[in-house]
Design a protein around this motif. Structure first.
Motif, mmCIF file in Angstrom:
data_model
loop_
_atom_site.group_PDB
_atom_site.id
_atom_site.type_symbol
_atom_site.label_atom_id
_atom_site.label_comp_id
_atom_site.label_asym_id
_atom_site.label_seq_id
_atom_site.Cartn_x
_atom_site.Cartn_y
_atom_site.Cartn_z
ATOM 1 N N ILE A 31 49.366 56.497 2.037
ATOM 2 C CA ILE A 31 48.265 55.320 2.181
ATOM 3 C C ILE A 31 48.942 54.138 2.651
ATOM 4 O O ILE A 31 48.465 53.580 3.768
ATOM 5 N N ARG A 32 50.027 53.657 2.204
ATOM 6 C CA ARG A 32 50.751 52.617 2.590
ATOM 7 C C ARG A 32 51.300 52.924 4.032
ATOM 8 O O ARG A 32 51.138 52.030 4.938
ATOM 9 N N GLY A 33 51.634 53.960 4.387
ATOM 10 C CA GLY A 33 52.308 54.332 5.810
ATOM 11 C C GLY A 33 51.189 54.209 6.883
ATOM 12 O O GLY A 33 51.177 53.819 7.715
ATOM 13 N N ILE A 34 50.013 54.774 6.376
ATOM 14 C CA ILE A 34 48.810 54.739 7.352
ATOM 15 C C ILE A 34 48.316 53.266 7.523
ATOM 16 O O ILE A 34 47.972 52.648 8.452
ATOM 17 N N SER A 35 48.205 52.557 6.464
ATOM 18 C CA SER A 35 47.789 51.337 6.539
ATOM 19 C C SER A 35 48.641 50.006 7.222
ATOM 20 O O SER A 35 48.027 49.326 7.934
ATOM 21 N N THR A 36 49.902 50.517 7.162
ATOM 22 C CA THR A 36 50.772 49.538 7.821
ATOM 23 C C THR A 36 51.094 50.102 9.243
ATOM 24 O O THR A 36 51.805 49.482 10.177
ATOM 25 N N PRO A 55 45.000 62.480 2.356
ATOM 26 C CA PRO A 55 44.877 61.249 3.153
ATOM 27 C C PRO A 55 44.948 61.186 4.568
ATOM 28 O O PRO A 55 44.480 60.550 5.258
ATOM 29 N N LEU A 56 46.154 62.032 5.013
ATOM 30 C CA LEU A 56 46.413 62.155 6.463
ATOM 31 C C LEU A 56 45.189 62.813 7.170
ATOM 32 O O LEU A 56 44.767 62.598 8.367
ATOM 33 N N MET A 57 44.500 63.745 6.571
ATOM 34 C CA MET A 57 43.361 64.289 7.206
ATOM 35 C C MET A 57 42.335 63.510 7.266
ATOM 36 O O MET A 57 41.657 63.644 8.247
ATOM 37 N N ASN A 77 42.330 60.430 7.222
ATOM 38 C CA ASN A 77 42.363 59.186 8.084
ATOM 39 C C ASN A 77 41.997 59.882 9.900
ATOM 40 O O ASN A 77 41.536 59.322 10.518
ATOM 41 N N LYS A 78 42.413 61.206 9.835
ATOM 42 C CA LYS A 78 42.345 61.650 11.124
ATOM 43 C C LYS A 78 40.977 61.946 11.663
ATOM 44 O O LYS A 78 40.710 61.813 12.597
ATOM 45 N N VAL A 79 40.220 62.220 10.528
ATOM 46 C CA VAL A 79 38.636 62.408 10.829
ATOM 47 C C VAL A 79 37.881 61.259 10.636
ATOM 48 O O VAL A 79 36.653 61.008 10.681
ATOM 49 N N GLY A 80 38.685 60.040 10.553
ATOM 50 C CA GLY A 80 37.911 58.731 10.283
ATOM 51 C C GLY A 80 37.427 58.155 9.212
ATOM 52 O O GLY A 80 36.759 57.268 9.026
ATOM 53 N N ILE A 81 37.688 58.950 8.048
ATOM 54 C CA ILE A 81 37.360 58.660 6.875
ATOM 55 C C ILE A 81 38.585 57.766 6.263
ATOM 56 O O ILE A 81 39.725 57.748 6.345
ATOM 57 N N ASP A 82 38.234 56.419 5.682
ATOM 58 C CA ASP A 82 39.208 55.659 5.067
ATOM 59 C C ASP A 82 40.077 56.448 3.877
ATOM 60 O O ASP A 82 39.481 56.829 2.848
ATOM 61 N N PRO A 83 41.169 56.458 4.287
ATOM 62 C CA PRO A 83 42.151 57.433 3.351
ATOM 63 C C PRO A 83 42.323 56.975 1.908
ATOM 64 O O PRO A 83 42.485 57.619 1.133
ATOM 65 N N ALA A 84 42.144 55.656 1.903
ATOM 66 C CA ALA A 84 42.032 54.917 0.571
ATOM 67 C C ALA A 84 40.959 55.486 -0.460
ATOM 68 O O ALA A 84 41.222 55.245 -1.530
ATOM 69 N N ILE A 85 39.995 56.093 0.211
ATOM 70 C CA ILE A 85 39.167 56.941 -0.621
ATOM 71 C C ILE A 85 39.564 57.801 -1.582
ATOM 72 O O ILE A 85 39.108 58.324 -2.627
ATOM 73 N N ALA A 86 40.515 58.780 -0.938
ATOM 74 C CA ALA A 86 41.205 59.496 -1.687
ATOM 75 C C ALA A 86 42.035 58.792 -2.594
ATOM 76 O O ALA A 86 43.572 58.976 -2.576
ATOM 77 N N SER A 87 41.372 58.201 -3.700
ATOM 78 C CA SER A 87 42.358 57.350 -4.665
ATOM 79 C C SER A 87 43.195 58.029 -5.730
ATOM 80 O O SER A 87 42.959 59.198 -5.627
ATOM 81 N N GLY A 88 44.168 57.498 -6.175
ATOM 82 C CA GLY A 88 44.826 57.959 -7.119
ATOM 83 C C GLY A 88 44.167 59.339 -8.186
ATOM 84 O O GLY A 88 44.437 60.238 -8.281
ATOM 85 N N PRO A 89 43.129 58.554 -9.145
ATOM 86 C CA PRO A 89 42.634 59.410 -9.770
ATOM 87 C C PRO A 89 42.039 60.950 -9.447
ATOM 88 O O PRO A 89 42.051 61.667 -9.889
ATOM 89 N N PHE A 90 41.332 60.711 -8.210
ATOM 90 C CA PHE A 90 40.793 62.131 -7.426
ATOM 91 C C PHE A 90 42.198 62.996 -7.204
ATOM 92 O O PHE A 90 41.992 64.147 -7.254
ATOM 93 N N ILE A 91 43.093 62.594 -6.411
ATOM 94 C CA ILE A 91 44.228 63.310 -6.076
ATOM 95 C C ILE A 91 44.683 63.873 -7.418
ATOM 96 O O ILE A 91 45.342 65.237 -7.390
#
Lengths: 457, 457
Positions: free
Chosen positions: A344-349, A415-417, A419-433
């Motif tokens: 997540i950090r890597g994607i957002s920075t 999260p990388l996938m 992000n690839k399809v345009g969904i905010d990866p942060a939705i894949a939040s900690g608890p869900f993973i």
């Protein structure tokens, strides 16, 4: 003044100011209030009662009020009430006198009717500037830029430029970087006030300026803008439209807020919280905001329970197996969250580029496997010592290695996938993973247990 | 230039510059390299081979090299090698010519011998300035401030002040805020370059300046400093010693880095990672950094397993109980992490004051109970539908309510108490709180199960 001294001093000043309001002493109030920094004025304003606020509006001009409204930090639900007790014309005047980017922020948060009322009541020039800014998405360069800038003409001399700056300074947010435009308003250069001051009065701006100017587009994401300002140590960066016309600037103080805000978003989502939580919320408000997540997780948890109930027979035969459920799902959850946080950090920075995704996934898998092996050996030894059950040890440590490896991959790839399809990866939040990894790791565990079942009995 | 255009353009420029280095063409190299922004120069530098770097040192003066060394962003382990191929005298000269705060950062990261060598080889004035800065803790105002400032004497006229600024501008990091001192170097006021430009040439600084100046102490924590700069929208804040002497300033660009860094720390710790992870680490390096946490968590997980083994009899009688272990420990973990995230953030931004701690704990408990009740009802209904077991439903939903309430309290109280006794609350990282909540929630679950045992059989 140090911070503590200032706190004490500020409390005294606040009380004095409120006293003057209650005594309806306009001169006394203005004498101390207008001496304060706009931020401090906003702090005092937020402690006032409705009645005191009404007195304040009588004592101050809309412009004076606008100056500290620029510093107000409101929760999204507080905007609607902000102008409830203010005469609409006075309110429109305040908004028009605010920095345009802040005015837009307020107008975006209030009801459509109020917004149109205020826009129709304010000075025409202000209204049209604000209207044009409202076309930009909130999280883009256009959404955070200010249009109150000084631009210099490439044909001016340094002396003319300095005179122009002196005239314009009171109305512009940032006078320390001057952007140079050609007659068609194309951005062609930049010169700092520092360079202007050191330059010879008769030099031409076109000769003294730097031509290599870094700019951002109105539609650029605010996080990209922040990255550029931080990398280059800029105090401001110019914003251009698609024809390279200078349309505004984004200043360092807005960037500080962006960095703060975006980091907070990533953080909240890692913890599985919505962004708009505030420490001033009540228990009920907090519960309401967290419930959607938690109910979703309850259902996911029930999937785990349902899955485990298929292994009832296995569990009935070797009850001790259930004692290791928490450690296996917990360790898979922990490693998965670590990988997720990195992704997540890597994607957002912007640190993770297309080319480095596979490398990152491989790195995480490798690290999951290595840490799995070490923790697996530790747990195997503990089980041997505590229960003298080598088969159990092999099952537990084997599934630990497998599930920690898988968890890192899930934590990275999902999260990388997204992000690839345009969904905010942060939705894949900690608890869900974490819950997804729960399910997978326990499947691995019971599959392994079934294989070794014979030797366990 | 937009970002994409710049990226393409920048790649071309980088290749050209490297070509000139390899062809040993000094004039060609200098012509394009020195045109670039210092940040871009640092980007190119970091792509160079050792041999190319050596050529670069021959082509540039130490001062020119220092300018972009100020922008280098290195991992902690990269500092040691930075000067390996540079002549010690040239290296010392570079460090002395850097901004002092950055020079200190480098000297703090390299070996003691190298540090003393460089300090002894550099210009005496630079060395003594740097030495005095090295006395401050890294994370304090003193540790991030710059001492290359322009201060104005209170008795100057505006004209004299402008002349002074013109002279000093090339050597100071920030010329847009001028701090005013009395003859004993006490900070007595502030005037912005904007105000100076607009003011009358014959005015005295003492009359034109603002006397109410917000400053920080050398020993103030960098996060407090960042908060002040962000609140007040400052471009720089003055730093004073305990006798209110002006000793330096902290500029907005350093503050942006602080905000970025501190948010990253909180984030990493929530995920149970050390701070110094980098996406460029190998799998082995990553595994090494994460292992201490993970081994600790393995032991904590074994405590959970050991505890559960006491309930072997209960589990043997009602095997279905074990199916709900993951959902109960998972939900307790999730709510606990949410509370923890709120507490860590609140502490590190200073939002949580002594007086509001109890209120926050009460709020979290209330929210944990409320969300527990809702999720408990959901899970009770699911269990009735799936298993037609009301007693099991009561046990599971009852322990969910209890453990979610307790988890919020643990997540709030533990970091607040750690902070109180002076331990960094971020050490109470996500995974540890989660594992602690695992243990407590499962104890509650099996205690409840034992109470209702009779009706389950």
């Amino acid at each position: 003044m140090s911070r503590d001294e200032r706190d004490i001093d500020f409390e005294a000043v606040t009380n004095e100011a409120i006293d003057f309001l209650n005594k309806e002493d306009m001169d006394g109030f203005r004498a101390i209030f207008l001496e304060l920094h706009n931020y401090e004025q906003s702090e005092i304003y937020q402690t006032l009662s409705d009645q005191e606020k009404n007195t304040l509006y009588k004592f101050l001009s809309p412009e004076e009020t606008a100056d500290f409204f620029d510093h107000l930090e409101l929760e999204p639900d507080e905007y609607e009430d902000l102008f409830d007790n203010i005469d609409a014309r006075y309110a429109a005047h305040i908004i028009g006198a605010m920095q345009y980017d802040n005015a837009v922020d307020i107008l975006n948060e209030i009801s459509r009717e109020k917004m149109t009322t205020f826009l129709s009541l304010m000075n025409k020039d202000d209204a049209s500037e604000i209207r044009s800014l409202m076309n930009y998405e909130e999280d883009t360069a256009g959404g955070i830029m200010t249009t109150e800038i000084i631009s210099l003409n490439i044909l001016m001399t340094v002396r003319e430029a300095m005179r122009h700056i002196k005239e314009m300074a009171p109305d512009s947010e940032m006078i320390y970087y001057l952007f140079v435009t050609d007659p068609e308003n194309h951005l062609v250069g930049i010169i700092s006030l520092r360079e202007l001051i050191v330059a010879d009065d008769d030099d031409y701006i076109g000769d003294a300026m730097t031509e290599r100017v870094v700019s951002v587009r109105v539609s650029d994401d605010q996080e990209e803008v922040a990255q550029i300002v931080r990398d280059y140590d800029f105090l401001a960066v110019p914003v251009v439209d698609y024809q390279d016309h200078l349309v505004g600037i984004v200043t360092a103080d807005d960037i500080m807020d962006v960095i703060h805000e975006e980091a907070g978003e990533d953080y909240s989502r890692l913890a599985g919280m919505s962004d708009n939580e505030s420490t001033s919320d009540s228990a009920l408000e907090t519960a309401k905001k967290r419930l959607p997540w938690l109910i979703g997780l309850t259902f996911m948890g029930m999937i785990t329970a349902w899955m485990l109930s298929f292994f009832e027979d296995t569990l009935a035969k070797v009850v001790l197996l259930s004692a290791f459920i928490p450690v296996i799902s917990g360790m898979a959850g922990n490693t998965g969250t670590q990988s997720l946080a990195v992704a997540i950090r890597g994607i957002s920075t912007g640190e993770i580029k297309e080319s480095s995704k596979l490398k990152l996934a491989g790195r995480e898998l490798g690290s999951g496997f290595l840490t799995g092996v070490v923790c697996g050996i530790v747990i195997f030894l503990i089980i041997i010592v505590m229960y003298q059950e080598p088969t159990l040890g092999i099952i537990v440590s084997g599934s630990l290695i497998a599930s920690m490896s898988v968890a890192t991959i899930i934590g990275t790839i999902v999260p990388l996938m997204m992000n690839k399809v345009g969904i905010d990866p942060a939705i894949a939040s900690g608890p869900f993973i974490t819950t997804a990894n729960d399910i997978i790791s326990l499947l691995i565990y019971f599959a392994l247990a079934n294989v070794f079942m014979a030797s366990l009995l």
